[in-house]
Design a protein around this motif. Sequence first.
Motif, PDB file in Angstrom:
ATOM      1  N   GLN A   2       1.081  -1.076  -0.236  1.00  0.00           N
ATOM      2  CA  GLN A   2       0.056   0.178   0.105  1.00  0.00           C
ATOM      3  C   GLN A   2       0.666   1.447  -0.332  1.00  0.00           C
ATOM      4  OE1 GLN A   2      -3.121   0.136   2.968  1.00  0.00           O
ATOM      5  NE2 GLN A   2      -3.736   1.431   2.202  1.00  0.00           N
ATOM      6  N   LEU A   3       0.506   2.328  -0.977  1.00  0.00           N
ATOM      7  CA  LEU A   3       1.217   3.444  -0.896  1.00  0.00           C
ATOM      8  C   LEU A   3      -0.375   4.918  -0.623  1.00  0.00           C
ATOM      9  CD1 LEU A   3       3.526   2.861  -4.062  1.00  0.00           C
ATOM     10  CD2 LEU A   3       4.311   2.352  -2.035  1.00  0.00           C
ATOM     11  N   VAL A   4      -0.177   5.780  -0.050  1.00  0.00           N
ATOM     12  CA  VAL A   4      -0.354   6.624   0.263  1.00  0.00           C
ATOM     13  C   VAL A   4       0.699   7.478   0.133  1.00  0.00           C
ATOM     14  CG1 VAL A   4      -2.218   7.109   2.289  1.00  0.00           C
ATOM     15  CG2 VAL A   4      -1.960   5.032   1.686  1.00  0.00           C
ATOM     16  N   GLU A   5       0.170   8.397  -0.312  1.00  0.00           N
ATOM     17  CA  GLU A   5       0.553  10.068  -0.329  1.00  0.00           C
ATOM     18  C   GLU A   5      -0.559  10.887  -0.032  1.00  0.00           C
ATOM     19  OE1 GLU A   5       0.490   8.505  -4.780  1.00  0.00           O
ATOM     20  OE2 GLU A   5      -0.847   8.178  -3.280  1.00  0.00           O
ATOM     21  N   LEU A  19       5.877  16.675  -0.922  1.00  0.00           N
ATOM     22  CA  LEU A  19       4.810  15.161  -0.470  1.00  0.00           C
ATOM     23  C   LEU A  19       5.616  14.501   0.080  1.00  0.00           C
ATOM     24  CD1 LEU A  19       3.844  15.610  -4.535  1.00  0.00           C
ATOM     25  CD2 LEU A  19       3.085  16.499  -2.464  1.00  0.00           C
ATOM     26  N   SER A  20       4.107  13.850   0.864  1.00  0.00           N
ATOM     27  CA  SER A  20       4.887  12.283   1.902  1.00  0.00           C
ATOM     28  C   SER A  20       4.181  11.033   1.084  1.00  0.00           C
ATOM     29  CB  SER A  20       4.654  12.962   3.023  1.00  0.00           C
ATOM     30  OG  SER A  20       5.369  13.365   3.149  1.00  0.00           O
ATOM     31  N   CYS A  21       4.844   9.598   0.584  1.00  0.00           N
ATOM     32  CA  CYS A  21       3.885   8.695   0.285  1.00  0.00           C
ATOM     33  C   CYS A  21       4.934   7.674   1.636  1.00  0.00           C
ATOM     34  CB  CYS A  21       5.069   8.200  -1.109  1.00  0.00           C
ATOM     35  SG  CYS A  21       4.337   6.971  -1.404  1.00  0.00           S
ATOM     36  N   ALA A  22       3.261   7.243   2.571  1.00  0.00           N
ATOM     37  CA  ALA A  22       3.828   6.408   3.474  1.00  0.00           C
ATOM     38  C   ALA A  22       3.457   5.128   2.430  1.00  0.00           C
ATOM     39  CB  ALA A  22       2.433   6.662   4.130  1.00  0.00           C
ATOM     40  N   ALA A  23       4.403   4.131   3.011  1.00  0.00           N
ATOM     41  CA  ALA A  23       4.455   2.896   2.430  1.00  0.00           C
ATOM     42  C   ALA A  23       4.163   1.765   3.331  1.00  0.00           C
ATOM     43  CB  ALA A  23       5.702   1.814   1.363  1.00  0.00           C
ATOM     44  N   SER A  24       4.031   0.664   3.039  1.00  0.00           N
ATOM     45  CA  SER A  24       3.317  -0.692   3.666  1.00  0.00           C
ATOM     46  C   SER A  24       3.047  -1.894   2.999  1.00  0.00           C
ATOM     47  CB  SER A  24       2.500  -0.037   4.715  1.00  0.00           C
ATOM     48  OG  SER A  24       1.004  -0.293   4.217  1.00  0.00           O
ATOM     49  N   LYS A  75      10.915   4.748   8.156  1.00  0.00           N
ATOM     50  CA  LYS A  75       9.544   5.063   8.904  1.00  0.00           C
ATOM     51  C   LYS A  75       8.649   4.608   7.650  1.00  0.00           C
ATOM     52  CE  LYS A  75       9.489   9.495  11.774  1.00  0.00           C
ATOM     53  NZ  LYS A  75       9.790  10.783  12.326  1.00  0.00           N
ATOM     54  N   ASN A  76       9.427   4.868   6.819  1.00  0.00           N
ATOM     55  CA  ASN A  76       8.861   3.752   5.284  1.00  0.00           C
ATOM     56  C   ASN A  76       8.025   4.693   4.535  1.00  0.00           C
ATOM     57  OD1 ASN A  76       9.868   0.789   5.827  1.00  0.00           O
ATOM     58  ND2 ASN A  76       7.437   0.108   6.601  1.00  0.00           N
ATOM     59  N   THR A  77       9.364   5.197   4.850  1.00  0.00           N
ATOM     60  CA  THR A  77       8.348   6.772   3.785  1.00  0.00           C
ATOM     61  C   THR A  77       9.224   7.719   3.185  1.00  0.00           C
ATOM     62  OG1 THR A  77       7.011   7.304   6.040  1.00  0.00           O
ATOM     63  CG2 THR A  77       7.158  10.063   4.121  1.00  0.00           C
ATOM     64  N   VAL A  78       8.586   7.950   2.161  1.00  0.00           N
ATOM     65  CA  VAL A  78       9.697   8.504   0.687  1.00  0.00           C
ATOM     66  C   VAL A  78       8.953  10.024   0.563  1.00  0.00           C
ATOM     67  CG1 VAL A  78       8.154   7.605  -1.602  1.00  0.00           C
ATOM     68  CG2 VAL A  78      10.471   8.386  -1.756  1.00  0.00           C
ATOM     69  N   PHE A  79      10.037  10.548   0.254  1.00  0.00           N
ATOM     70  CA  PHE A  79       8.889  12.218   0.380  1.00  0.00           C
ATOM     71  C   PHE A  79       9.346  13.192  -1.618  1.00  0.00           C
ATOM     72  CE2 PHE A  79       8.717  12.227   4.854  1.00  0.00           C
ATOM     73  CZ  PHE A  79       9.452  11.540   5.477  1.00  0.00           C
ATOM     74  N   TRP A 105       1.207   1.007  -7.187  1.00  0.00           N
ATOM     75  CA  TRP A 105       0.851   3.149  -7.669  1.00  0.00           C
ATOM     76  C   TRP A 105      -0.486   3.604  -6.076  1.00  0.00           C
ATOM     77  CZ3 TRP A 105       3.224   5.665 -11.055  1.00  0.00           C
ATOM     78  CH2 TRP A 105       3.065   5.120 -12.195  1.00  0.00           C
ATOM     79  N   GLY A 106       0.224   4.647  -5.415  1.00  0.00           N
ATOM     80  CA  GLY A 106      -0.930   5.182  -4.774  1.00  0.00           C
ATOM     81  C   GLY A 106      -1.706   5.841  -5.214  1.00  0.00           C
ATOM     82  N   GLN A 107      -2.567   6.054  -4.889  1.00  0.00           N
ATOM     83  CA  GLN A 107      -4.124   7.080  -5.223  1.00  0.00           C
ATOM     84  C   GLN A 107      -3.825   8.378  -5.292  1.00  0.00           C
ATOM     85  OE1 GLN A 107      -3.412   6.992  -2.157  1.00  0.00           O
ATOM     86  NE2 GLN A 107      -3.340   9.957  -1.213  1.00  0.00           N
ATOM     87  N   GLY A 108      -2.633   9.291  -5.574  1.00  0.00           N
ATOM     88  CA  GLY A 108      -2.428  10.098  -6.138  1.00  0.00           C
ATOM     89  C   GLY A 108      -2.890  11.134  -5.213  1.00  0.00           C
ATOM     90  N   THR A 109      -1.526  12.697  -5.135  1.00  0.00           N
ATOM     91  CA  THR A 109      -2.358  13.733  -4.717  1.00  0.00           C
ATOM     92  C   THR A 109      -2.343  14.997  -5.832  1.00  0.00           C
ATOM     93  OG1 THR A 109      -1.668  15.286  -2.775  1.00  0.00           O
ATOM     94  CG2 THR A 109       0.421  13.685  -3.770  1.00  0.00           C
ATOM     95  N   GLN A 110      -3.212  15.806  -5.489  1.00  0.00           N
ATOM     96  CA  GLN A 110      -3.551  16.715  -5.936  1.00  0.00           C
ATOM     97  C   GLN A 110      -2.098  18.099  -6.298  1.00  0.00           C
ATOM     98  OE1 GLN A 110      -4.663  16.887  -9.667  1.00  0.00           O
ATOM     99  NE2 GLN A 110      -3.610  18.849  -9.919  1.00  0.00           N
ATOM    100  N   VAL A 111      -1.381  18.368  -7.093  1.00  0.00           N
ATOM    101  CA  VAL A 111      -0.129  19.840  -6.814  1.00  0.00           C
ATOM    102  C   VAL A 111      -1.382  20.248  -8.346  1.00  0.00           C
ATOM    103  CG1 VAL A 111       1.572  20.577  -7.149  1.00  0.00           C
ATOM    104  CG2 VAL A 111       1.575  18.459  -5.967  1.00  0.00           C
TER     105      VAL A 111
END
Length: 115
Positions: A2-5, A19-24, A75-79, A105-111
């Motif tokens: 799971q990837l959550v941005e 931006l952050s992406c928490a992975a698990s 922290k299993n996170t990419v920035f 893929w994560g669900q995405g975050t709008q910029v």
Amino acid sequence: VQLVESGGGLVQPGGSLRLSCAASGFTFSAYVMSWHRQAPGKERESVAVISAAGDSTNYPESVEGRFTISRDNAKNTVFLEMKGLRPEDTAMYYCFCRVKNQNYWGQGTQVTVST
């Protein structure tokens, strides 16, 4: 997997966002991670890649010097640190990894970069 941005939003030209992406669900520290973006009517493109250990990064010319990818393996996170944002950076931003020959893929975050 799971990837959550998170971290997207509306920013003025010249502004910054992180931006952050928490992975698990997988051994995060063992895999290359990357950020991609897709603007309306355009193909998805890679904007930053980081090695598993975080000691190597790669960017396309369009964002080189403005975007910085980093990771915290504890922290299993990419920035993705974005500075000097331009209207053409407006897009949905996605976190990506390939684990055991499967793409995730994560669900995405709008910029949105606009006045």
